[in-house]
Write a protein that holds these residues in place. Structure first.
Motif, PDB file in Angstrom:
ATOM      1  N   GLN A   1      82.029  -0.561  32.954  1.00 47.45           N
ATOM      2  CA  GLN A   1      81.126  -1.388  32.506  1.00 47.45           C
ATOM      3  C   GLN A   1      79.581  -0.960  32.655  1.00 47.45           C
ATOM      4  N   ARG A   2      79.591   0.285  33.086  1.00 48.61           N
ATOM      5  CA  ARG A   2      78.439   1.213  33.362  1.00 48.61           C
ATOM      6  C   ARG A   2      77.901   2.117  32.453  1.00 48.61           C
ATOM      7  N   PHE A   3      78.794   2.889  31.537  1.00 48.79           N
ATOM      8  CA  PHE A   3      78.542   3.969  30.847  1.00 48.79           C
ATOM      9  C   PHE A   3      79.642   3.886  29.526  1.00 48.79           C
ATOM     10  N   LYS A   4      78.673   4.166  28.428  1.00 52.62           N
ATOM     11  CA  LYS A   4      79.257   4.631  27.144  1.00 52.62           C
ATOM     12  C   LYS A   4      79.777   5.890  27.294  1.00 52.62           C
ATOM     13  N   PHE A   5      80.918   6.029  26.602  1.00 55.09           N
ATOM     14  CA  PHE A   5      81.391   7.559  26.165  1.00 55.09           C
ATOM     15  C   PHE A   5      81.338   8.135  24.924  1.00 55.09           C
ATOM     16  N   ALA A   6      80.756   9.090  24.822  1.00 58.46           N
ATOM     17  CA  ALA A   6      80.752   9.824  23.555  1.00 58.46           C
ATOM     18  C   ALA A   6      81.779  10.678  23.407  1.00 58.46           C
ATOM     19  N   ARG A   7      82.555  10.665  22.083  1.00 55.62           N
ATOM     20  CA  ARG A   7      83.490  11.727  21.898  1.00 55.62           C
ATOM     21  C   ARG A   7      83.237  13.049  21.490  1.00 55.62           C
ATOM     22  N   GLN A   8      83.847  14.193  21.987  1.00 54.44           N
ATOM     23  CA  GLN A   8      83.714  15.393  21.291  1.00 54.44           C
ATOM     24  C   GLN A   8      85.006  16.210  21.459  1.00 54.44           C
ATOM     25  N   LYS A   9      85.313  16.999  20.390  1.00 55.59           N
ATOM     26  CA  LYS A   9      86.561  17.749  20.134  1.00 55.59           C
ATOM     27  C   LYS A   9      86.386  19.150  20.819  1.00 55.59           C
ATOM     28  N   SER A  10      87.507  19.560  21.307  1.00 52.78           N
ATOM     29  CA  SER A  10      87.682  20.896  22.249  1.00 52.78           C
ATOM     30  C   SER A  10      88.906  21.527  21.782  1.00 52.78           C
ATOM     31  N   LYS A  11      89.053  22.610  21.339  1.00 55.75           N
ATOM     32  CA  LYS A  11      90.280  23.541  21.071  1.00 55.75           C
ATOM     33  C   LYS A  11      91.253  23.236  22.353  1.00 55.75           C
ATOM     34  N   LEU A  12      90.479  23.498  23.518  1.00 53.64           N
ATOM     35  CA  LEU A  12      91.545  23.490  24.883  1.00 53.64           C
ATOM     36  C   LEU A  12      91.740  21.996  25.201  1.00 53.64           C
ATOM     37  N   ALA A  13      90.953  21.283  25.138  1.00 50.82           N
ATOM     38  CA  ALA A  13      91.161  19.707  25.719  1.00 50.82           C
ATOM     39  C   ALA A  13      91.283  18.712  24.974  1.00 50.82           C
ATOM     40  N   GLY A  14      91.178  18.899  23.391  1.00 47.97           N
ATOM     41  CA  GLY A  14      91.438  17.960  22.390  1.00 47.97           C
ATOM     42  C   GLY A  14      90.354  17.217  22.399  1.00 47.97           C
ATOM     43  N   THR A  15      90.526  15.794  22.314  1.00 42.61           N
ATOM     44  CA  THR A  15      89.380  14.845  22.106  1.00 42.61           C
ATOM     45  C   THR A  15      89.074  14.237  23.622  1.00 42.61           C
ATOM     46  N   VAL A  16      87.597  14.734  24.060  1.00 44.25           N
ATOM     47  CA  VAL A  16      87.397  14.637  25.253  1.00 44.25           C
ATOM     48  C   VAL A  16      86.164  13.330  24.898  1.00 44.25           C
ATOM     49  N   ARG A  17      86.271  12.438  26.063  1.00 45.68           N
ATOM     50  CA  ARG A  17      85.086  11.399  26.170  1.00 45.68           C
ATOM     51  C   ARG A  17      84.260  11.642  27.357  1.00 45.68           C
ATOM     52  N   GLY A  18      82.789  11.817  27.231  1.00 43.38           N
ATOM     53  CA  GLY A  18      81.952  11.967  28.085  1.00 43.38           C
ATOM     54  C   GLY A  18      80.713  11.262  28.185  1.00 43.38           C
ATOM     55  N   SER A  19      80.133  11.060  29.312  1.00 47.10           N
ATOM     56  CA  SER A  19      79.080  10.295  29.653  1.00 47.10           C
ATOM     57  C   SER A  19      78.170  11.215  30.797  1.00 47.10           C
ATOM     58  N   PHE A  20      77.022  10.677  31.152  1.00 49.38           N
ATOM     59  CA  PHE A  20      76.161  11.203  32.194  1.00 49.38           C
ATOM     60  C   PHE A  20      75.068  10.281  32.813  1.00 49.38           C
ATOM     61  N   PHE A  21      74.700  10.616  33.846  1.00 48.21           N
ATOM     62  CA  PHE A  21      73.401   9.964  34.388  1.00 48.21           C
ATOM     63  C   PHE A  21      72.621  10.990  34.907  1.00 48.21           C
ATOM     64  N   VAL A  22      71.149  10.766  34.914  1.00 52.04           N
ATOM     65  CA  VAL A  22      70.189  11.588  35.459  1.00 52.04           C
ATOM     66  C   VAL A  22      70.288  11.338  37.026  1.00 52.04           C
ATOM     67  N   ILE A  23      70.159  12.297  37.990  1.00 54.48           N
ATOM     68  CA  ILE A  23      70.216  12.173  39.411  1.00 54.48           C
ATOM     69  C   ILE A  23      68.733  12.010  39.601  1.00 54.48           C
ATOM     70  N   LYS A  24      68.298  11.270  40.291  1.00 54.40           N
ATOM     71  CA  LYS A  24      66.753  10.740  41.000  1.00 54.40           C
ATOM     72  C   LYS A  24      66.431  11.235  42.228  1.00 54.40           C
ATOM     73  N   ASN A  25      67.338  11.553  43.145  1.00 52.66           N
ATOM     74  CA  ASN A  25      66.901  11.695  44.384  1.00 52.66           C
ATOM     75  C   ASN A  25      67.184  13.080  44.755  1.00 52.66           C
ATOM     76  N   GLU A  26      67.100  13.537  45.846  1.00 53.44           N
ATOM     77  CA  GLU A  26      67.385  14.736  46.412  1.00 53.44           C
ATOM     78  C   GLU A  26      68.589  15.130  47.431  1.00 53.44           C
ATOM     79  N   TYR A  27      69.413  15.844  46.760  1.00 55.05           N
ATOM     80  CA  TYR A  27      71.018  16.046  47.616  1.00 55.05           C
ATOM     81  C   TYR A  27      71.262  17.498  47.794  1.00 55.05           C
ATOM     82  N   PRO A  28      70.637  18.300  48.844  1.00 51.26           N
ATOM     83  CA  PRO A  28      70.853  19.384  49.190  1.00 51.26           C
ATOM     84  C   PRO A  28      72.299  19.700  49.351  1.00 51.26           C
ATOM     85  N   PHE A  29      72.905  20.651  48.952  1.00 53.44           N
ATOM     86  CA  PHE A  29      74.400  20.896  49.269  1.00 53.44           C
ATOM     87  C   PHE A  29      74.439  21.374  50.605  1.00 53.44           C
ATOM     88  N   PRO A  30      75.435  20.995  51.362  1.00 48.99           N
ATOM     89  CA  PRO A  30      75.362  21.358  52.879  1.00 48.99           C
ATOM     90  C   PRO A  30      75.629  22.754  53.153  1.00 48.99           C
TER      91      PRO A  30
END
Length: 157
Positions: A128-157
């Motif tokens: 309910q939160r994301f729309k997934f776009a399709r992309q083709k890959s020789k290795l992975a077939g048809t992949v659907r993907g989505s993303f969001f931008v990170i707004k805050n700081e999260y330093p890696f431990p």
């Protein structure tokens, strides 16, 4: 045990319990090829239990930014830095791959990406939160993907 992902001979090593093991292996190999070609980086993964810091970092960002908790069990993960970009990947039993791209210096280029293995349904926690776009890959077939931008700081431990 660390596994070096081979994108020429795709293997389901470490992903066997997934109903989408072959498609997820192709997705993982696709990422390995990208990092080898773009950055000369050898893509390695570890069982999720051994890469707990990476898994926890990704899960902390998902929860804090969007109150997302992935229902599926993490199988493998990796975290590394290339050219000032901190990357983390978690590969889940459901066939989902979640990655965090976190530039160290430039806070404007930080995001979380989701990729669905070919054939898998969109997980309920993302449907309910994301729309997934399709992309083709020789290795992975048809992949659907989505993303969001990170707004805050999260330093890696």
């Amino acid at each position: 045990m660390t596994y070096t992902v081979d994108f020429e001979t795709v293997s389901t090593v470490g992903l066997e319990s997934s109903p989408f093991a072959e498609a997820l292996a192709g997705l993982r190999a696709n990422e390995a090829r990208y990092f080898r070609n773009k950055y000369g980086h050898v893509f390695t993964v570890e069982p999720a239990e051994e890469a707990a810091e990476a898994v926890d970092w990704v899960h902390r960002i998902l929860l804090a930014e969007r109150e997302i908790v992935i229902a599926s069990r993490p199988l493998e993960a990796t975290a590394f830095e290339v050219e000032g970009i901190r990357m983390a990947y978690v590969f889940y039993e459901s066939g989902l791959s979640v990655n965090v791209m976190y530039t160290v210096e430039d806070a404007k280029k930080r995001a979380v990406g989701f990729k669905l293995s070919e054939g898998m349904e969109v997980p309920e926690e993302l449907a309910q939160r994301f729309k997934f776009a399709r992309q083709k890959s020789k290795l992975a077939g048809t992949v659907r993907g989505s993303f969001f931008v990170i707004k805050n700081e999260y330093p890696f431990p």
